[in-house]
Scaffold this motif. Structure first.
Motif, short mmCIF file in Angstrom:
data_model
loop_
_atom_site.label_atom_id
_atom_site.label_comp_id
_atom_site.label_asym_id
_atom_site.label_seq_id
_atom_site.Cartn_x
_atom_site.Cartn_y
_atom_site.Cartn_z
N LEU A 52 0.82 -1.22 0.00
CA LEU A 52 0.00 0.00 0.00
C LEU A 52 0.85 1.27 0.00
N ASN A 53 1.97 1.24 0.70
CA ASN A 53 2.85 2.40 0.68
C ASN A 53 3.45 2.63 -0.70
N HIS A 54 3.67 1.55 -1.43
CA HIS A 54 4.20 1.69 -2.78
C HIS A 54 3.12 2.14 -3.76
N PHE A 55 2.04 1.37 -3.85
CA PHE A 55 1.05 1.61 -4.90
C PHE A 55 0.13 2.80 -4.63
N ILE A 56 -0.13 3.10 -3.36
CA ILE A 56 -0.95 4.28 -3.05
C ILE A 56 -0.05 5.44 -2.65
N GLY A 57 0.84 5.20 -1.69
CA GLY A 57 1.69 6.27 -1.19
C GLY A 57 2.60 6.86 -2.24
N LYS A 58 3.45 6.04 -2.79
CA LYS A 58 4.43 6.55 -3.76
C LYS A 58 3.77 6.94 -5.08
N GLU A 59 2.96 6.06 -5.63
CA GLU A 59 2.43 6.29 -6.98
C GLU A 59 1.31 7.32 -7.05
N LEU A 60 0.45 7.36 -6.05
CA LEU A 60 -0.66 8.31 -6.09
C LEU A 60 -0.42 9.53 -5.20
N GLY A 61 0.38 9.36 -4.15
CA GLY A 61 0.61 10.45 -3.22
C GLY A 61 1.97 11.10 -3.33
N ASN A 62 2.80 10.55 -4.22
CA ASN A 62 4.15 11.09 -4.44
C ASN A 62 4.99 11.12 -3.17
N THR A 63 4.81 10.11 -2.31
CA THR A 63 5.68 10.01 -1.13
C THR A 63 7.05 9.53 -1.59
N ASP A 64 8.00 9.56 -0.69
CA ASP A 64 9.35 9.12 -1.03
C ASP A 64 9.59 7.65 -0.63
N TYR A 65 8.51 6.89 -0.46
CA TYR A 65 8.62 5.49 -0.05
C TYR A 65 9.39 4.68 -1.10
N VAL A 66 10.34 3.88 -0.62
CA VAL A 66 11.10 2.99 -1.49
C VAL A 66 10.79 1.56 -1.04
N ARG A 67 10.15 0.82 -1.90
CA ARG A 67 9.76 -0.54 -1.56
C ARG A 67 10.91 -1.50 -1.70
N GLN A 68 11.04 -2.37 -0.71
CA GLN A 68 12.00 -3.47 -0.75
C GLN A 68 11.20 -4.76 -0.53
N ARG A 69 10.55 -5.20 -1.59
CA ARG A 69 9.59 -6.30 -1.50
C ARG A 69 10.21 -7.58 -0.94
N ASP A 70 11.45 -7.86 -1.30
CA ASP A 70 12.08 -9.08 -0.79
C ASP A 70 12.17 -9.07 0.74
N LEU A 71 12.37 -7.89 1.34
CA LEU A 71 12.45 -7.80 2.80
C LEU A 71 11.09 -8.02 3.46
N GLU A 72 10.03 -7.76 2.73
CA GLU A 72 8.69 -7.98 3.28
C GLU A 72 8.50 -9.45 3.66
N PHE A 73 9.20 -10.33 2.98
CA PHE A 73 9.07 -11.76 3.22
C PHE A 73 10.27 -12.38 3.92
N SER A 74 11.38 -11.64 4.02
CA SER A 74 12.58 -12.22 4.64
C SER A 74 12.88 -11.68 6.03
N LEU A 75 12.40 -10.47 6.35
CA LEU A 75 12.63 -9.94 7.69
C LEU A 75 11.88 -10.80 8.70
N LYS A 76 12.45 -10.92 9.88
CA LYS A 76 11.83 -11.71 10.95
C LYS A 76 11.95 -10.96 12.27
N ASN A 77 11.07 -11.31 13.19
CA ASN A 77 11.15 -10.87 14.57
C ASN A 77 11.11 -9.36 14.77
N ILE A 78 10.38 -8.66 13.90
CA ILE A 78 10.11 -7.24 14.12
C ILE A 78 9.17 -7.19 15.33
#
Length: 148
Positions: A52-78
């Motif tokens: 949502l931060n990528h497709f709505i935030g960055k693309e429609l809202g021009n935020t500076d969000y940089v998506r790192q999709r691989d980390l969405e599935f590899s990060l653990k224990n947040i």
């Protein structure tokens, strides 16, 4: 107006995502996988926030969000509190951007072709809410099956 309906649905379902993450009794279970359950609830939450931060935030809202999709599935224990904060920030961002979109904006072509074809912005926003709800259901079942 479809904008008000979209805002209401995104607020409802992102708030439910926050509630689902909060409902885990054992924080470690957010990251648990088992047998045919390949994605943890924590990773699905990170994926939804990133999406949502990528497709709505960055693309429609021009935020500076940089998506790192691989980390969405590899990060653990947040920590659970950090996941909840990310969801809360996403709720705020989505609502603010949707609030700025006019009906005319929604009928414009979405700037990317993430599904492999051209589509209107309102079509893609409806797709994104369906994607959110698909994973929200997975998180609900994950919690009820693995948060013992």
């Amino acid at each position: 107006m479809i904008t008000e309906s979209l805002r209401s649905l995104y607020n409802r379902d992102l708030s439910k995502l926050k509630t689902e993450i909060e409902a885990y009794q054992n924080e470690e279970n957010l990251w648990k996988i088992d047998k045919n359950i390949a994605n943890s609830a924590g990773n699905l939450c990170l994926h939804l926030v990133g999406n949502l931060n990528h497709f709505i935030g960055k693309e429609l809202g021009n935020t500076d969000y940089v998506r790192q999709r691989d980390l969405e599935f590899s990060l653990k224990n947040i920590p659970k509190i950090e996941l909840i904060e990310k969801v809360h920030a996403t709720i705020t961002m989505v609502d603010a951007i949707l609030n700025r979109l006019s009906e005319e904006d929604l009928k414009k072509e979405y700037p990317l072709e993430p599904l492999g074809y051209k589509m209107t912005t309102d079509y893609f926003l409806i797709h994104l809410i369906a994607h959110l709800d698909y994973h929200l259901g997975q998180i609900n079942y994950h919690r009820r099956l693995l948060d013992l």
